[in-house]
Design a protein around this motif. Structure first.
Motif, PDB file in Angstrom:
ATOM      1  N   ARG A   8       0.844  -1.223   0.056  1.00 32.05           N
ATOM      2  CA  ARG A   8      -0.003   0.272   0.083  1.00 32.05           C
ATOM      3  C   ARG A   8       0.961   1.159   0.079  1.00 32.05           C
ATOM      4  NH1 ARG A   8      -5.206   0.300   1.301  1.00 32.05           N
ATOM      5  NH2 ARG A   8      -6.270  -1.609   1.671  1.00 32.05           N
ATOM      6  N   ILE A   9       0.461   2.237  -0.722  1.00 25.93           N
ATOM      7  CA  ILE A   9       1.152   3.637  -0.704  1.00 25.93           C
ATOM      8  C   ILE A   9       0.155   4.490  -0.889  1.00 25.93           C
ATOM      9  CG2 ILE A   9       1.473   3.332  -3.291  1.00 25.93           C
ATOM     10  CD1 ILE A   9       4.377   4.790  -2.573  1.00 25.93           C
ATOM     11  N   VAL A  10       0.451   5.875  -0.319  1.00 23.31           N
ATOM     12  CA  VAL A  10      -0.354   7.008   0.037  1.00 23.31           C
ATOM     13  C   VAL A  10       0.552   8.079  -0.388  1.00 23.31           C
ATOM     14  CG1 VAL A  10      -1.826   8.456   1.275  1.00 23.31           C
ATOM     15  CG2 VAL A  10      -1.695   5.965   1.639  1.00 23.31           C
ATOM     16  N   GLY A  11       0.175   9.011  -1.219  1.00 28.81           N
ATOM     17  CA  GLY A  11       0.749  10.201  -1.641  1.00 28.81           C
ATOM     18  C   GLY A  11      -0.063  11.224  -1.031  1.00 28.81           C
ATOM     19  N   LEU A  12       0.517  12.178  -0.579  1.00 23.92           N
ATOM     20  CA  LEU A  12       0.057  13.553   0.067  1.00 23.92           C
ATOM     21  C   LEU A  12       0.532  14.823  -0.393  1.00 23.92           C
ATOM     22  CD1 LEU A  12      -0.331  12.286   3.916  1.00 23.92           C
ATOM     23  CD2 LEU A  12      -1.903  11.872   2.186  1.00 23.92           C
ATOM     24  N   THR A  13      -0.165  15.626  -0.989  1.00 27.72           N
ATOM     25  CA  THR A  13       0.372  16.996  -1.371  1.00 27.72           C
ATOM     26  C   THR A  13      -0.909  17.915  -1.594  1.00 27.72           C
ATOM     27  OG1 THR A  13       1.731  18.280  -2.812  1.00 27.72           O
ATOM     28  CG2 THR A  13       0.343  16.494  -3.808  1.00 27.72           C
ATOM     29  N   GLY A  14      -0.751  19.376  -1.440  1.00 20.28           N
ATOM     30  CA  GLY A  14      -1.641  20.168  -1.936  1.00 20.28           C
ATOM     31  C   GLY A  14      -1.269  20.739  -3.256  1.00 20.28           C
ATOM     32  N   THR A  15      -0.060  20.666  -3.604  1.00 20.20           N
ATOM     33  CA  THR A  15       0.361  21.147  -4.658  1.00 20.20           C
ATOM     34  C   THR A  15       1.247  20.376  -5.675  1.00 20.20           C
ATOM     35  OG1 THR A  15       2.353  22.009  -3.432  1.00 20.20           O
ATOM     36  CG2 THR A  15       0.673  23.710  -3.607  1.00 20.20           C
TER      37      THR A  15
ATOM     38  N   GLY B  98       3.969  22.791 -13.220  1.00 16.09           N
ATOM     39  CA  GLY B  98       3.427  22.164 -14.345  1.00 16.09           C
ATOM     40  C   GLY B  98       3.087  21.052 -14.292  1.00 16.09           C
ATOM     41  N   LEU B  99       2.507  20.368 -15.384  1.00 12.77           N
ATOM     42  CA  LEU B  99       1.985  19.050 -15.317  1.00 12.77           C
ATOM     43  C   LEU B  99       3.164  18.161 -15.550  1.00 12.77           C
ATOM     44  CD1 LEU B  99      -0.821  19.376 -17.819  1.00 12.77           C
ATOM     45  CD2 LEU B  99      -1.225  19.055 -15.376  1.00 12.77           C
ATOM     46  N   MET B 100       4.257  18.604 -15.967  1.00 12.82           N
ATOM     47  CA  MET B 100       5.362  17.690 -15.952  1.00 12.82           C
ATOM     48  C   MET B 100       5.795  17.225 -14.752  1.00 12.82           C
ATOM     49  SD  MET B 100       7.498  16.385 -18.515  1.00 12.82           S
ATOM     50  CE  MET B 100       7.476  17.586 -19.851  1.00 12.82           C
ATOM     51  N   ASP B 101       5.730  17.693 -13.473  1.00  8.73           N
ATOM     52  CA  ASP B 101       5.837  17.194 -12.225  1.00  8.73           C
ATOM     53  C   ASP B 101       4.839  15.747 -11.773  1.00  8.73           C
ATOM     54  OD1 ASP B 101       7.173  19.468 -11.750  1.00  8.73           O
ATOM     55  OD2 ASP B 101       5.944  20.297 -10.605  1.00  8.73           O
ATOM     56  N   LEU B 102       4.051  15.701 -12.578  1.00  6.45           N
ATOM     57  CA  LEU B 102       3.061  14.567 -12.214  1.00  6.45           C
ATOM     58  C   LEU B 102       3.644  13.180 -12.462  1.00  6.45           C
ATOM     59  CD1 LEU B 102      -0.543  15.778 -13.147  1.00  6.45           C
ATOM     60  CD2 LEU B 102       0.478  15.469 -10.650  1.00  6.45           C
ATOM     61  N   TRP B 103       4.571  13.232 -13.512  1.00  2.20           N
ATOM     62  CA  TRP B 103       4.948  11.839 -13.814  1.00  2.20           C
ATOM     63  C   TRP B 103       5.736  11.163 -12.714  1.00  2.20           C
ATOM     64  CZ3 TRP B 103       9.914   9.491 -14.189  1.00  2.20           C
ATOM     65  CH2 TRP B 103       9.675   8.309 -14.771  1.00  2.20           C
ATOM     66  N   ALA B 104       6.858  11.877 -12.195  1.00  2.42           N
ATOM     67  CA  ALA B 104       7.480  11.272 -11.136  1.00  2.42           C
ATOM     68  C   ALA B 104       6.679  10.804  -9.976  1.00  2.42           C
ATOM     69  CB  ALA B 104       8.746  12.018 -10.802  1.00  2.42           C
ATOM     70  N   GLU B 105       5.817  11.802  -9.602  1.00  2.00           N
ATOM     71  CA  GLU B 105       4.960  11.579  -8.431  1.00  2.00           C
ATOM     72  C   GLU B 105       4.098  10.353  -8.503  1.00  2.00           C
ATOM     73  OE1 GLU B 105       2.768  15.016  -7.989  1.00  2.00           O
ATOM     74  OE2 GLU B 105       4.614  16.371  -7.962  1.00  2.00           O
ATOM     75  N   PHE B 106       3.614  10.118  -9.754  1.00  4.12           N
ATOM     76  CA  PHE B 106       2.457   8.894 -10.033  1.00  4.12           C
ATOM     77  C   PHE B 106       3.569   7.859 -10.218  1.00  4.12           C
ATOM     78  CE2 PHE B 106      -0.613  12.021  -9.397  1.00  4.12           C
ATOM     79  CZ  PHE B 106      -1.839  11.342  -8.960  1.00  4.12           C
ATOM     80  N   ARG B 107       4.434   7.988 -10.628  1.00  8.30           N
ATOM     81  CA  ARG B 107       5.398   6.769 -11.322  1.00  8.30           C
ATOM     82  C   ARG B 107       5.612   6.072  -9.774  1.00  8.30           C
ATOM     83  NH1 ARG B 107       7.842   2.870 -11.421  1.00  8.30           N
ATOM     84  NH2 ARG B 107       9.506   2.145 -12.933  1.00  8.30           N
ATOM     85  N   LEU B 108       6.070   6.751  -8.635  1.00 10.85           N
ATOM     86  CA  LEU B 108       6.183   6.023  -7.315  1.00 10.85           C
ATOM     87  C   LEU B 108       4.793   5.341  -6.873  1.00 10.85           C
ATOM     88  CD1 LEU B 108       8.411   8.579  -5.626  1.00 10.85           C
ATOM     89  CD2 LEU B 108       9.225   6.509  -6.922  1.00 10.85           C
TER      90      LEU B 108
ATOM     91  N   ASP C  63       1.790   4.230  -8.818  1.00 11.69           N
ATOM     92  CA  ASP C  63       1.375   3.089  -9.235  1.00 11.69           C
ATOM     93  C   ASP C  63       2.369   2.332 -10.189  1.00 11.69           C
ATOM     94  OD1 ASP C  63       1.777   4.598 -11.588  1.00 11.69           O
ATOM     95  OD2 ASP C  63      -0.264   4.824 -12.132  1.00 11.69           O
ATOM     96  N   MET C  64       3.789   2.602 -10.261  1.00 13.93           N
ATOM     97  CA  MET C  64       4.671   2.181 -10.781  1.00 13.93           C
ATOM     98  C   MET C  64       4.676   2.255 -12.457  1.00 13.93           C
ATOM     99  SD  MET C  64       5.868  -1.265  -8.445  1.00 13.93           S
ATOM    100  CE  MET C  64       4.060  -1.897  -8.332  1.00 13.93           C
ATOM    101  N   GLY C  65       4.250   3.296 -12.599  1.00 12.64           N
ATOM    102  CA  GLY C  65       3.942   3.652 -14.335  1.00 12.64           C
ATOM    103  C   GLY C  65       2.851   3.305 -14.872  1.00 12.64           C
ATOM    104  N   GLU C  66       1.842   2.637 -13.887  1.00  8.73           N
ATOM    105  CA  GLU C  66       0.428   1.989 -14.736  1.00  8.73           C
ATOM    106  C   GLU C  66      -0.151   3.109 -15.740  1.00  8.73           C
ATOM    107  OE1 GLU C  66      -3.663  -0.180 -13.413  1.00  8.73           O
ATOM    108  OE2 GLU C  66      -1.918  -0.241 -12.189  1.00  8.73           O
ATOM    109  N   ARG C  67      -0.413   4.324 -14.831  1.00  6.63           N
ATOM    110  CA  ARG C  67      -1.336   5.270 -15.722  1.00  6.63           C
ATOM    111  C   ARG C  67      -0.571   6.412 -16.628  1.00  6.63           C
ATOM    112  NH1 ARG C  67      -2.811   3.097 -11.095  1.00  6.63           N
ATOM    113  NH2 ARG C  67      -5.054   2.505 -10.627  1.00  6.63           N
ATOM    114  N   LEU C  68       0.443   6.488 -16.161  1.00  5.08           N
ATOM    115  CA  LEU C  68       1.357   7.702 -16.974  1.00  5.08           C
ATOM    116  C   LEU C  68       2.469   7.382 -17.707  1.00  5.08           C
ATOM    117  CD1 LEU C  68       0.808  10.939 -14.507  1.00  5.08           C
ATOM    118  CD2 LEU C  68      -0.472  10.132 -16.327  1.00  5.08           C
ATOM    119  N   GLY C  69       2.608   6.025 -17.611  1.00  3.59           N
ATOM    120  CA  GLY C  69       3.787   5.516 -18.492  1.00  3.59           C
ATOM    121  C   GLY C  69       5.070   5.045 -17.359  1.00  3.59           C
ATOM    122  N   ARG C  70       5.780   3.997 -17.505  1.00  3.97           N
ATOM    123  CA  ARG C  70       7.006   3.733 -16.877  1.00  3.97           C
ATOM    124  C   ARG C  70       8.110   4.712 -17.098  1.00  3.97           C
ATOM    125  NH1 ARG C  70       8.752  -1.939 -17.885  1.00  3.97           N
ATOM    126  NH2 ARG C  70      10.049  -1.331 -16.009  1.00  3.97           N
TER     127      ARG C  70
END
Length: 460
Positions: free
Chosen positions: A155-162, A167-177, A179-186
């Motif tokens: 289980r993993i939980v990511g918490l942030t308000g920002t 910009g949107l480029m930030d999201l890849w690394a955050e969500f890579r950790l 879901d291990m790349g399932e949604r935005l690519g590995r």
């Protein structure tokens, strides 16, 4: 258990978030500052551990000065009293000793995550990344360490308000950790090619990217099933008001100085002698010590501690690019803040105009200058009280500069930096209880709890 908050005291949106974490082994909670992400996550941990028996050992990764917040939050809630935690910080020896302790939750500051990965033999079945946005750099050592640990985590939980401070480029690394790349690519290259195009480049070297048309909606849709946002989507003319306390703690020596002055009204310091001839004067002196510096009888200034400056720095950083208004009381407060960070004091019409235009990242204001009719709501929605005032009128006037009709954000967050065990706590209590309507306003925080039905509504 008198004086402790109870599970029933949690707001409905907090209970919703607790259930979301329990229902989603991978969860991203994008919570506006002050909405209670710590108690939400701890409640979910407690339920998963002691009611459902689905987790045994939890790792919380957070900024250094937030480590104590997780430990202290447990003490405030009756339903969390069974949870035990160990702070993995200090020297290498102290960190190893902390890991050897039997505990439910191990709390490590993000700077020590690499050390933990390389040296720790413990396995964690749940990880909480407090301030997920601090993992936005996929080339950082902390990102690589967490990426290596991730496959063993159930289980993993990511918490942030920002989540998208840059910009949107930030999201890849955050969500890579997460879901291990399932949604935005590995790989970051996949993400870039699918959702972005080069913006600034020189030959073959690309310096920046900009989203393709429709990319934002597509990205939000991809992550919506594991993401919940706490940004209210209603049509209230008045924004919601959230009041938060940020506690700091004196060292033993600082506490000794504070108690000595309180008891004898006289305090001997290396920089001079301070006397308090009457109760009113004593109150001011105690407020000064709580804030970190004190005036001597010969008008000198003696610094006692930097606890509030550290907390202010953390709060400004956690705003992640949002403008912040800081209320101070003593002149030495202003001077010390100005030495620590780049700020501008709001005193002239030009300052007020620049603030409302979003040109001042961190602004200072004195409550006495925040009079009726001063409109600052267009410049920001976060107010931090570095030093509190006894005057309920001045307090309410200052808060009303941001919390008023015309505020662009749905939520105004009022942060109070309070030195634990000092007169700060008494002042805040007086301010909270002199006007019974304040509690009702604070409780009026709303959140769009139907956002997951629309796929993207409420995200970010």
């Amino acid at each position: 258990m008198d004086g402790l908050l109870r599970k029933d005291d949690m707001h409905y949106y907090q209970k919703y978030s607790v259930q979301f974490i329990k229902d989603h082994p991978v969860a991203a909670l994008l919570l506006d500052c002050g909405l209670g992400k710590t108690v939400i996550t701890l409640t979910a941990i407690n339920d998963l551990m002691y009611d459902e028996f689905s987790v045994k050992k939890i790792l919380v990764v957070c900024p250094l000065r937030v480590c104590n917040v997780w430990r202290d939050e447990i003490k405030h809630w009756d339903h969390l009293r069974n949870l035990t935690c160990s702070l993995v910080n200090g020297t290498a020896t102290e960190r190893r000793r902390a890991l050897q302790k039997q505990a439910d939750i191990y709390i490590v500051n993000r700077e020590n995550l690499v050390w933990l990965y390389e040296r720790c033999k413990l396995s964690f079945d749940m990880v909480v990344l407090d301030e997920l946005s601090s993992f936005k750099n996929h080339q950082s050592k902390r990102f690589k360490a967490m990426k290596a640990m991730r496959p063993k985590v159930k289980r993993i939980v990511g918490l942030t308000g920002t989540p998208t401070g840059n910009g949107l480029m930030d999201l890849w690394a955050e969500f890579r950790l997460l879901d291990m790349g399932e949604r935005l690519g590995r790989f970051i290259s996949q993400y870039r090619n699918l959702y972005f195009k080069p913006d600034r480049y020189n030959g073959q070297i690309v310096y920046s990217y900009k989203p393709l048309p429709g990319a934002a909606d597509a990205i939000y849709h991809q992550i919506s099933d594991i993401t919940v946002s706490m940004k209210a989507r209603d049509y209230l003319k008045m924004p919601e008001l959230v009041s938060v306390t940020k506690e700091v703690h004196l060292s033993d020596e600082e506490r000794k100085r504070y108690d000595e002055l309180k008891k004898s009204l006289v305090l001997e310091l290396p920089g001079g002698e301070v006397t308090a001839a009457n109760a009113a004067s004593l109150t001011l002196k105690l407020c000064q010590i709580a804030s970190g510096a004190i005036y001597t009888d010969d008008k000198g200034i003696v610094t006692i501690h930097d606890r509030k400056l550290d907390a202010l720095e953390d709060l400004v950083e956690s705003a992640n690019g949002k403008t912040v208004l800081v209320a101070y009381w003593f002149k030495h407060d202003k001077e010390r803040i100005q030495k620590r960070m780049t700020v501008r004091e709001l005193k002239s019409s030009k300052n007020f105009a620049d603030w409302n235009a979003g040109k001042i990242p961190v602004a200072l204001i004195h409550p006495a200058s925040a009079g009726h009719g001063l409109n600052l709501q267009r410049g920001g929605s976060i107010l931090i009280w570095f030093t509190l005032t006894w005057s309920l009128e001045l307090y309410q006037q200052t808060v009303a500069r941001l919390w008023r009709q015309g505020q662009a954000d749905q939520t105004v967050v009022v942060q109070h930096i309070v030195t634990k065990g000092t007169i700060d706590e008494r002042i805040l209590k007086v301010l909270e209880h002199k006007d019974g309507t304040q509690a009702a306003l604070i409780d009026a925080v709303k959140a769009d709890l139907a956002m997951t039905d629309s796929g993207k509504e409420g995200i970010l």
